[in-house]
Enzyme design. Structure first.
Site, mmCIF file in Angstrom:
data_model
loop_
_atom_site.group_PDB
_atom_site.id
_atom_site.type_symbol
_atom_site.label_atom_id
_atom_site.label_comp_id
_atom_site.label_asym_id
_atom_site.label_seq_id
_atom_site.Cartn_x
_atom_site.Cartn_y
_atom_site.Cartn_z
ATOM 1 N N LYS A 111 0.868 -1.258 -0.047
ATOM 2 C CA LYS A 111 0.066 0.038 0.004
ATOM 3 C C LYS A 111 0.786 1.119 -0.034
ATOM 4 C CE LYS A 111 -4.438 -1.761 1.524
ATOM 5 N NZ LYS A 111 -5.814 -1.662 2.138
ATOM 6 N N LYS A 192 -4.392 -9.730 -5.706
ATOM 7 C CA LYS A 192 -5.470 -10.097 -5.283
ATOM 8 C C LYS A 192 -6.603 -9.109 -5.471
ATOM 9 C CE LYS A 192 -5.962 -8.012 -0.569
ATOM 10 N NZ LYS A 192 -7.440 -7.478 -0.899
ATOM 11 N N LYS A 195 -10.841 -4.012 -2.634
ATOM 12 C CA LYS A 195 -11.907 -3.126 -2.626
ATOM 13 C C LYS A 195 -11.321 -1.760 -3.404
ATOM 14 C CE LYS A 195 -13.764 -3.971 1.453
ATOM 15 N NZ LYS A 195 -12.655 -3.364 2.382
#
Ligand code: ATP
Ligand code: MG
Length: 328
Positions: A111, A192, A195
Site C-alpha cells: 500500500k 488479489k 476493494k
C-alpha cells in the site's frame, strides 16, 4: 464453542473476494460460536478517505453484513470508532511492536509502493488490528490469505505481552478457508482482488448489477490457450474464474473442468457470471430492504454497547498489568 472476531474496512463496497474469502465464513461460523463482527473505520483512514464517502460506506457495509446473513440476535455487529478501547489498546500494542517487524509487513509495502508519503497509521495498522482481536479474548479469526501475516504478528504481540507483563490475552488462531482465501483481480489475475483497486473492472462489488457482473467477467483477463483447466501458475485468469465458479455453484473444480472440456471461454464466462449473479442477487434484495430501515442504527447502537463492556474489561486488565493509570 469458540470466540470469533473479524472485521471489514469501509473503504468501498465489499467485493466478491471479501465475501468468498471472509464474510461468507462469518455467517456459517455463527452456528455454535460467539461471534463479534466489526466495521473497521479506523483502519480505513490509514489511507486518505472522503468523509462523505466513508459515511456512506459504513452504512452500506452494515446493511451488507446483515444482508449476507449476520444475525444480530446471535452476533455482535458494531463500528470500531464507536468503541474507544480499540484505539486505546491499539496504542499499547504499538508500544509492544518493533518498527522493523511493522516495516516488513507486505500490506504496508504494497500500500505504500510508489507513494511519495504515507501516513504513520499505515505502518501501525497491524498493532491496531491486534488490539481489535485481543480485546475480545478471541480464539478464531476468519480472514482471507492476505491477512495471515497480520494474524501471525497479532499472536507474537499477545505472546510478547503475556510473557513480559503477565497473562492477559488469549492467543488467537487464524481461520483461512481452503478455497476462496485469495480471489484474484479480474484484470491482473496475479494480484488479489481489492476493494480499493482504482481499476473498477478488476473487481466485482457485491452490489454490482447483473449487467455489470456479466460485463466484468466477460472482459476478465485469460490467456490464448483456449482450454479450460486449473493451473494457477500458467493460467491464473482461468483458474481464478474456476475458483469463483466452484464457490458460487457448489460444483467442484474437477467437475467444472470436465463439463467445460470442449467449450470456449465465451460460454464459460457467461456461466461463471450467472453463478455469481445467483449468489449475489438475494443478498442485494435483502440489502435494499435493510438500507431504508431504522433497524440498522438500533443494531449498531446495541452492538457498540455490548462490545464496549467486553473490550473495557480487557483494556483495564492490560493497563493494570502495565502499571499505567492509578490503581487501588
Ligand atoms: P482494501 O483494498 O481497502 O484493503 P480489501 O478488499 O483488501 O480492501 P479488507 O477490508 O481489507 O478488504 O479485508 C476484509 C476481509 O476480506 C479480510 O479478511 C481479507 O483477508 C479478506 N479479503 C480481502 N481481499 C480478498 C480476496 N481477494 N480474496 C479473499 N479474501 C479477501
Ligand atoms: Mg485489505
Amino acid at each position: 464453542m469458540a470466540k470469533i472476531f473479524s472485521g471489514v474496512q469501509p473503504t468501498s463496497i465489499p467485493t466478491l473476494g471479501n465475501y468468498l474469502g471472509a464474510m461468507r465464513n462469518f455467517v456459517t461460523l455463527q452456528d455454535g460460536n460467539e461471534c463479534i463482527y466489526c466495521i473497521v473505520d479506523e483502519h480505513a483512514i490509514t489511507v486518505p478517505q472522503d468523509p462523505k464517502e466513508i459515511q456512506k460506506n459504513i452504512h452500506n457495509l452494515a446493511a451488507l453484513y446483515l444482508a449476507m446473513g449476520i444475525d444480530p440476535k446471535r452476533s455482535i455487529l458494531f463500528i470500531q470508532s464507536e468503541v474507544p478501547c480499540h484505539a486505546q489498546l491499539g496504542w499499547i500494542m504499538q508500544c509492544v511492536s518493533y518498527m522493523g517487524e511493522l516495516e516488513r509487513m507486505t500490506q504496508f509495502k504494497d500500500k505504500s509502493k510508489g507513494k511519495q508519503s504515507v501516513s504513520a497509521g499505515l505502518l501501525t495498522y497491524p498493532p491496531l488490528m491486534a488490539a481489535d482481536i485481543l480485546l475480545y479474548q478471541t480464539e478464531l479469526v476468519p480472514v482471507g490469505a492476505d491477512q495471515k501475516q497480520h494474524l501471525e504478528l497479532t499472536r507474537d504481540l499477545a505472546e510478547r505481552f503475556n510473557k513480559k507483563y503477565g497473562q492477559v490475552f488469549t492467543v488467537p488462531e487464524p481461520y483461512i478457508p481452503p478455497v476462496g482465501a485469495r480471489i484474484m483481480s479480474l484484470a491482473e489475475p496475479t494480484k488479489k482482488m481489492s476493494k480499493s483497486d482504482t481499476n473498477r473492472k478488476a473487481t466485482i462489488f457485491t452490489l454490482d448489477s447483473e449487467k455489470e457482473i456479466l460485463k466484468k467477467i466477460k472482459s476478465a483477463t485469460t490467456d490464448d490457450e483456449a482450454s479450460i483447466r486449473y493451473d494457477r501458475e500458467a493460467k491464473p485468469g482461468v483458474s481464478n474464474l474456476l475458483d469463483i465458479f466452484s464457490l458460487c455453484s457448489g460444483r467442484s473444480v474437477d467437475e467444472l473442468v470436465t463439463a467445460y472440456q470442449n467449450k470456449g471461454y465465451g460460454e464459460f464466462k457467461t456461466d461463471v457470471a450467472e453463478s455469481v449473479i445467483n449468489v449475489l442477487s438475494p443478498i442485494q434484495e435483502r440489502y435494499h430492504n435493510l438500507i431504508e430501515s431504522d433497524e440498522l442504527d438500533e443494531i449498531l447502537d446495541e452492538g457498540a454497547e455490548k462490545a464496549y463492556a467486553m473490550a473495557k474489561k480487557t483494556l483495564s486488565e492490560s493497563e493494570q498489568a502495565l502499571g499505567i493509570g492509578r490503581r487501588n
